[in-house]
Design an enzyme around this catalytic site. Structure first.
Site, PDB file in Angstrom:
ATOM      1  N   GLU A 120      -1.042   6.410  14.610  1.00  0.00           N
ATOM      2  CA  GLU A 120      -0.956   6.369  13.155  1.00  0.00           C
ATOM      3  C   GLU A 120      -2.232   5.773  12.578  1.00  0.00           C
ATOM      4  O   GLU A 120      -3.084   5.250  13.315  1.00  0.00           O
ATOM      5  CB  GLU A 120       0.282   5.577  12.714  1.00  0.00           C
ATOM      6  CG  GLU A 120       1.580   6.238  13.155  1.00  0.00           C
ATOM      7  CD  GLU A 120       2.823   5.549  12.631  1.00  0.00           C
ATOM      8  OE1 GLU A 120       2.683   4.577  11.857  1.00  0.00           O
ATOM      9  OE2 GLU A 120       3.934   5.976  12.994  1.00  0.00           O
ATOM     10  N   HIS A 232       1.625   4.447  -0.393  1.00  0.00           N
ATOM     11  CA  HIS A 232       1.592   5.433   0.687  1.00  0.00           C
ATOM     12  C   HIS A 232       0.964   6.703   0.160  1.00  0.00           C
ATOM     13  O   HIS A 232       1.326   7.186  -0.913  1.00  0.00           O
ATOM     14  CB  HIS A 232       3.011   5.705   1.204  1.00  0.00           C
ATOM     15  CG  HIS A 232       3.021   6.300   2.566  1.00  0.00           C
ATOM     16  ND1 HIS A 232       2.627   7.604   2.807  1.00  0.00           N
ATOM     17  CD2 HIS A 232       3.361   5.787   3.777  1.00  0.00           C
ATOM     18  CE1 HIS A 232       2.732   7.854   4.106  1.00  0.00           C
ATOM     19  NE2 HIS A 232       3.170   6.774   4.711  1.00  0.00           N
ATOM     20  N   ARG A 273      -4.461   3.051   5.392  1.00  0.00           N
ATOM     21  CA  ARG A 273      -3.771   3.628   4.244  1.00  0.00           C
ATOM     22  C   ARG A 273      -4.486   3.403   2.918  1.00  0.00           C
ATOM     23  O   ARG A 273      -4.425   4.236   2.024  1.00  0.00           O
ATOM     24  CB  ARG A 273      -2.356   3.054   4.146  1.00  0.00           C
ATOM     25  CG  ARG A 273      -1.406   3.724   5.098  1.00  0.00           C
ATOM     26  CD  ARG A 273       0.004   3.228   4.915  1.00  0.00           C
ATOM     27  NE  ARG A 273       0.858   3.802   5.939  1.00  0.00           N
ATOM     28  CZ  ARG A 273       2.061   3.358   6.231  1.00  0.00           C
ATOM     29  NH1 ARG A 273       2.546   2.315   5.578  1.00  0.00           N
ATOM     30  NH2 ARG A 273       2.781   3.940   7.162  1.00  0.00           N
ATOM     31  N   HIS A 330       4.827   1.737  -1.941  1.00  0.00           N
ATOM     32  CA  HIS A 330       5.542   1.816  -0.673  1.00  0.00           C
ATOM     33  C   HIS A 330       5.904   0.462  -0.085  1.00  0.00           C
ATOM     34  O   HIS A 330       6.994   0.282   0.452  1.00  0.00           O
ATOM     35  CB  HIS A 330       4.681   2.590   0.331  1.00  0.00           C
ATOM     36  CG  HIS A 330       5.296   2.750   1.685  1.00  0.00           C
ATOM     37  ND1 HIS A 330       6.519   3.368   1.874  1.00  0.00           N
ATOM     38  CD2 HIS A 330       4.862   2.381   2.919  1.00  0.00           C
ATOM     39  CE1 HIS A 330       6.810   3.388   3.161  1.00  0.00           C
ATOM     40  NE2 HIS A 330       5.836   2.770   3.817  1.00  0.00           N
ATOM     41  N   ARG A 365      -1.601  -3.339   4.943  1.00  0.00           N
ATOM     42  CA  ARG A 365      -0.793  -3.358   6.166  1.00  0.00           C
ATOM     43  C   ARG A 365      -1.188  -2.232   7.114  1.00  0.00           C
ATOM     44  O   ARG A 365      -1.311  -1.077   6.709  1.00  0.00           O
ATOM     45  CB  ARG A 365       0.694  -3.220   5.811  1.00  0.00           C
ATOM     46  CG  ARG A 365       1.614  -3.092   7.011  1.00  0.00           C
ATOM     47  CD  ARG A 365       3.066  -3.100   6.584  1.00  0.00           C
ATOM     48  NE  ARG A 365       3.437  -1.945   5.800  1.00  0.00           N
ATOM     49  CZ  ARG A 365       3.956  -0.826   6.314  1.00  0.00           C
ATOM     50  NH1 ARG A 365       4.131  -0.706   7.610  1.00  0.00           N
ATOM     51  NH2 ARG A 365       4.296   0.161   5.511  1.00  0.00           N
TER      52      ARG A 365
END
Length: 487
Positions: A120, A232, A273, A330, A365
């Site tokens: 990811e 997100h 992100r 998010h 994060r």
């Protein structure tokens, strides 16, 4: 709200919230012999964690180790990660995964029976374990819930909301519920999730409006990092019935790509992100569209059955068509200040999961660190709760007034417009007059951080200020956020 009834027999540990963090903490405490009461606003296994599509990040591969996981966490956190917190999670996450397996959580495996590790955004190694592809949250909370309700030391209160914490002589001694119960406990653990539904466009369920943060602040706890809110990059846009539906980052890890109006790729899809969300937002603005296009036609549909099914149910086949996506609020990196065992400055009160702020996530994060955080710190808080002293023989009467405020639609729109992906002093200053106390605190923290860092992007201060490295803004009601350097 009815006046609180006479207190029920006290528990050793009262857990408020039944997401992954709350379920695991309650189960850990019960396994260690504590008498536990857990309060859930919804039926068990229907909390926000149920919808989590990401997995659990842990250094389990032969070519990986906790040090590399730590380096990726710090890189994604943009100079604000509290190293001591990140070291704990990266070191203890592999054992957390193994404990979940011992509790019956079945993670995806390859044909040889080895854990299938996903890639990811922001990770330099495959280290994310999933269950049922993008159904990890669903399977995890179902299994933990089943274990919990079968445990003889656990009392479960479903469809019940905590409206205020019960304090006596400066110590939290329990909580009061919306049906008038006063629940006494030696230790109270808040695991109420985050605040992302305070924004009008969100991937979160409607109840994620900072319940735990508000409860803790009213009891005297401090808050930090409220300015850092993760957007997100790939939430469905413009599809009736699925607006804001999250398309997991793991799909990009398996080859899905993002495209602008001309069909061209414009970002490294596996960057952290904050980078991807900012690139998507900028591209949308440049193209004059409310979305960019996600191409997941080359991805194995069987690996992400719930995403594919949900989109097909809405009339869009992602195996044949491009998926319109855009950013949505998010995850909130900020929360209630606590130590590495979940303890706050208020005796008797602990916080875990997205309600807490240990400094683990910094300004952005790292994907799938949140479920790892829930299990690692959930277990640590359960053990810390067991060491708290007994309740005093006499305590003050429980409170009668609620301390939780629900946001209006106007507040939700204001946060999206003024504390969204791009911010400025004028918009943030306007938030200081918002009727919702948490919206005001978010505006004050974002205004006080006069730089751009991670998920916090100030148009009027576009550069990152090195002097603010490892500096966290700590907020208390009615006061200007103060800087603290954490290590």
């Amino acid at each position: 709200m009815p006046a609180p009834q006479a207190a029920e027999p006290p528990a050793d540990v009262l857990v408020v919230g039944a997401g992954a963090a709350g379920l695991y903490a309650a189960l850990r405490a019960a396994r260690d012999g504590a008498r536990v009461t857990i309060v859930s606003a919804t039926p068990l296994a229907q909390t926000a964690s149920y919808w989590a599509q990401g997995g659990v990040a842990a250094a389990l591969a032969l070519d990986d180790d906790p040090g590399q996981h730590l380096a990726d966490t710090e890189r994604a956190g943009r100079g604000l990660v509290r190293r001591s917190a990140a070291e704990v999670v990266c070191r203890e996450a592999p054992d957390a995964v193994r404990d979940l397996e011992s509790l019956g959580v079945v993670f995806d495996a390859d044909r040889h029976g080895r854990l299938a590790l996903g890639l990811e955004g922001g990770h330099t190694r495959r280290r994310v374990v999933h269950a049922g592809g993008s159904a990890t949250g669903r399977r995890l909370v179902r299994q933990l819930s089943a274990r919990l309700v079968a445990h003889r030391h656990v009392t479960v209160l479903e469809r019940t909301r905590v409206t205020a914490l019960w304090t006596s002589d400066g110590r939290v001694v329990g909580a009061v519920t919306d049906d008038g119960r006063a629940l006494a406990a030696r230790a109270t653990v808040l695991a109420c999730g985050g605040s992302a539904a305070l924004w009008s466009r969100t991937t979160n369920p409607p109840g994620s409006v900072g319940i735990g943060v508000q409860l803790a602040a009213a009891a005297g706890a401090e808050l930090a990092d409220l300015e850092f809110v993760q957007f997100h990059p790939t939430a469905v846009a413009g599809v009736p019935g699925k607006n804001g539906f999250l398309v997991t980052e793991a799909i990009r890890g398996e080859g899905a790509t993002l495209h602008d109006a001309r069909g061209e790729r414009f970002v490294d899809e596996l960057a952290p992100r904050d980078e991807v969300a900012a690139a998507v937002w900028t591209t949308m603005r440049a193209d004059g569209r409310d979305h960019v296009d996600l191409d997941m036609r080359s991805v194995d549909a069987a690996a992400f059955p719930n995403v594919v099914r949900a989109l097909r149910d809405a009339g869009l086949d992602p195996m044949r068509e491009l998926v319109p996506v855009g950013p949505a609020c998010h995850y909130t990196m900020g929360g209630v200040v606590c130590d590495l065992h979940g303890a706050t400055a208020v005796p008797g009160l602990l916080v875990i999961g997205e309600t807490s702020c240990t400094g683990l996530h910094g300004a952005n994060r790292l994907a799938s660190n949140s479920l790892a955080e829930c299990i690692v710190f959930g277990g640590r808080a359960a053990r810390a709760a067991a060491d708290l002293p007994p309740l005093p023989s006499r305590v003050d009467a429980p409170p009668e007034e609620p301390t939780v405020a629900r946001p209006s639609r106007a507040t939700q729109r204001a946060l999206w417009e003024r504390a969204g992906i791009e911010r400025s002093a004028d918009g943030l200053t306007a938030l200081l007059d918002d009727p919702h106390p948490l919206a005001r605190a978010i505006g004050a923290s974002a205004l006080a951080r006069a730089e751009s860092r991670g998920a916090h992007r100030r148009l009027d201060h576009p550069e990152q200020d090195p002097a603010m490295d490892h500096v966290h803004l700590v907020a208390t009601p009615g006061a200007t956020p103060r800087p603290e350097r954490w290590s």
